[in-house]
Design an enzyme around this catalytic site. Structure first.
Site, PDB file in Angstrom:
ATOM      1  N   HIS A  56      13.997 -15.169  11.738  1.00  0.00           N
ATOM      2  CA  HIS A  56      13.526 -15.131  13.137  1.00  0.00           C
ATOM      3  C   HIS A  56      12.015 -15.240  13.274  1.00  0.00           C
ATOM      4  O   HIS A  56      11.525 -15.771  14.273  1.00  0.00           O
ATOM      5  CB  HIS A  56      13.968 -13.824  13.814  1.00  0.00           C
ATOM      6  CG  HIS A  56      15.446 -13.772  14.068  1.00  0.00           C
ATOM      7  ND1 HIS A  56      16.027 -12.819  14.869  1.00  0.00           N
ATOM      8  CD2 HIS A  56      16.460 -14.552  13.612  1.00  0.00           C
ATOM      9  CE1 HIS A  56      17.336 -13.014  14.912  1.00  0.00           C
ATOM     10  NE2 HIS A  56      17.628 -14.059  14.145  1.00  0.00           N
TER      11      HIS A  56
ATOM     12  N   CYS B 276       0.877  -1.174   0.000  1.00  0.00           N
ATOM     13  CA  CYS B 276       0.000   0.000   0.000  1.00  0.00           C
ATOM     14  C   CYS B 276       0.911   1.220   0.000  1.00  0.00           C
ATOM     15  O   CYS B 276       2.104   1.089  -0.295  1.00  0.00           O
ATOM     16  CB  CYS B 276      -0.983  -0.019   1.175  1.00  0.00           C
ATOM     17  SG  CYS B 276      -0.259   0.141   2.817  1.00  0.00           S
TER      18      CYS B 276
HETATM   19  C1  RB5 Z   1      -3.921   5.440   0.788  1.00  0.00           C
HETATM   20  O1  RB5 Z   1      -3.908   6.803   0.520  1.00  0.00           O
HETATM   21  C2  RB5 Z   1      -2.991   5.120   1.933  1.00  0.00           C
HETATM   22  O2  RB5 Z   1      -3.555   5.567   3.125  1.00  0.00           O
HETATM   23  C3  RB5 Z   1      -2.719   3.647   1.974  1.00  0.00           C
HETATM   24  O3  RB5 Z   1      -2.142   3.248   0.774  1.00  0.00           O
HETATM   25  C4  RB5 Z   1      -1.763   3.173   3.048  1.00  0.00           C
HETATM   26  O4  RB5 Z   1      -0.594   3.914   3.047  1.00  0.00           O
HETATM   27  C5  RB5 Z   1      -2.338   2.997   4.396  1.00  0.00           C
HETATM   28  O5  RB5 Z   1      -1.675   2.549   5.337  1.00  0.00           O
END
Ligand code: RB5
Length: 146
Positions: free
Chosen positions: A100, A67
């Site tokens: 680990h 993400c």
């Molecule tokens: C999305 O904008 C962002 O919040 C997501 O990709 C991530 O970084 C959340 O932890």
């Protein structure tokens, strides 16, 4: 490796996911791509949960999650006891999470990590074995949260 590597991301990880999936396939890995499939905004928990289901159901034994920061999607995946997801930023972290913690999912921040570092981390993650021994007792406890 014949067992697929599952991959999933949100919009913040889409570009890096596409790059890493290309590398995995070029190296002969079977990839189970759980999305997302564009930079359109989506909710990272959906993709962290999809990864956890794939691991739980035995569709993959290793996973890659991305993400924007690596954090939200790792939190989502780690709510499931079958998952040991590690947010990694460098090669040493990639090695230690395997040696680990027997991490089965590696997580990157697509907006934080460079593509070359991410590829290096992913390769180390896939090549490094769990050391077992004293670490096995601790990892077993991770599967039985109180
Ligand atoms: C999305 O904008 C962002 O919040 C997501 O990709 C991530 O970084 C959340 O932890």
């Amino acid at each position: 490796e014949s067992t697929p590597i599952a991959v999933a991301c949100d919009h913040g990880g889409f570009e890096l996911k596409q790059m890493l999936v290309g590398h995995l396939k070029a190296e002969g890995h079977v990839v189970l791509d759980l999305g997302t499939d564009s930079t359109d905004s989506v909710d990272y928990p959906e993709f962290g949960y999809a990864m956890a289901e794939a691991i739980r159901d035995g569709k993959a034994t290793r996973g890659l999650l991305i993400c924007g920061s690596g954090i939200g999607i790792s939190i989502a995946a780690n709510r499931h006891p079958e998952v040991r997801a590690a947010v990694v930023h460098d090669g040493l972290g990639a090695r230690l999470c395997r040696q680990h913690n027997d991490a089965n999912v590696i997580c990157f921040g697509g907006r934080l990590i460079g593509p070359e570092v991410a590829l290096d981390c992913l390769n180390i993650f896939l090549e490094t074995t769990f050391e077992g021994g004293r670490h096995a007792r601790r990892v077993d406890k991770l599967s039985k949260p109180r």
